[in-house]
Design a protein around this motif. Structure first.
Motif, short mmCIF file in Angstrom:
data_model
loop_
_atom_site.label_atom_id
_atom_site.label_comp_id
_atom_site.label_asym_id
_atom_site.label_seq_id
_atom_site.Cartn_x
_atom_site.Cartn_y
_atom_site.Cartn_z
N ASP A 81 12.03 -3.11 5.91
CA ASP A 81 13.19 -4.35 6.28
C ASP A 81 12.86 -4.43 7.81
O ASP A 81 13.19 -5.70 8.02
CB ASP A 81 14.33 -3.54 5.93
N GLU A 82 12.68 -3.56 8.65
CA GLU A 82 12.42 -3.87 9.87
C GLU A 82 11.23 -4.99 10.30
O GLU A 82 11.38 -5.90 11.09
CB GLU A 82 12.06 -2.76 10.66
N TYR A 83 10.21 -4.97 9.46
CA TYR A 83 9.13 -5.73 9.63
C TYR A 83 9.08 -7.12 8.66
O TYR A 83 8.30 -8.00 8.96
CB TYR A 83 7.81 -5.02 9.42
N ASP A 84 9.76 -6.90 7.70
CA ASP A 84 9.77 -8.47 6.82
C ASP A 84 9.86 -9.53 7.49
O ASP A 84 9.18 -10.49 7.35
CB ASP A 84 10.44 -8.12 5.61
N ASP A 85 11.02 -9.61 8.22
CA ASP A 85 11.32 -10.87 8.78
C ASP A 85 10.36 -11.46 10.01
O ASP A 85 10.04 -12.59 10.09
CB ASP A 85 12.81 -10.93 9.50
N LEU A 86 9.84 -10.46 10.64
CA LEU A 86 8.97 -10.69 11.54
C LEU A 86 7.40 -11.34 10.93
O LEU A 86 6.90 -12.23 11.45
CB LEU A 86 8.43 -9.42 12.37
N ILE A 87 7.18 -10.70 9.75
CA ILE A 87 5.97 -11.21 9.24
C ILE A 87 6.19 -12.61 8.43
O ILE A 87 5.35 -13.45 8.66
CB ILE A 87 5.63 -10.23 8.09
N VAL A 88 7.51 -12.74 7.83
CA VAL A 88 7.75 -14.11 7.29
C VAL A 88 7.95 -15.11 8.38
O VAL A 88 6.99 -16.34 8.42
CB VAL A 88 9.26 -13.99 6.40
N ALA A 89 8.19 -14.83 9.78
CA ALA A 89 8.40 -15.78 10.82
C ALA A 89 7.06 -16.27 11.28
O ALA A 89 6.65 -17.46 11.55
CB ALA A 89 9.38 -15.05 11.95
#
Length: 109
Positions: A81-89
């Motif tokens: 959950d911590e990394y998913d938005d960073l990867i998507v961005a």
């Protein structure tokens, strides 16, 4: 997802896998970034299968106590959950939660 597979005659491997990002734009930068991030992760490692990024962690089953298993599951979920938005961005795709919500919308729920 959690799976248990035999490992030798008297042991088992408990594998905890979390979908992180689906439909990512695969590139050398993504691959390098995931490998470099793996070095810094306190638990688990990222894997790329096709265009999907997963966070995976394995532990020996015979000596794993209930509390340790629950802690590992929580750590994998929180790290994903911590990394998913960073990867998507940075590399596109959708988080596993976004995909799940889309599927529910498409099915009329």
């Amino acid at each position: 997802e959690i799976s248990v597979d035999p490992y030798g005659p008297e042991e088992a491997i408990v594998r905890i896998v979390s979908y992180c990002v689906q439909g990512v734009d695969v590139s050398e930068n993504l691959e390098r970034g995931l490998l470099e991030t793996n070095l810094d992760l306190p638990i688990g490692s990222f894997a790329l299968i096709g265009r999907d990024v997963f966070l995976c962690y394995s532990l020996l089953g015979k000596t794993t106590e209930r509390r340790s298993l629950l802690d590992a599951i929580a750590a994998v979920a929180n790290t994903s959950d911590e990394y998913d938005d960073l990867i998507v961005a940075k590399f596109g795709g959708k988080t596993a939660l976004e995909r799940l919500n889309e599927e529910e919308s498409d099915s009329g729920e």
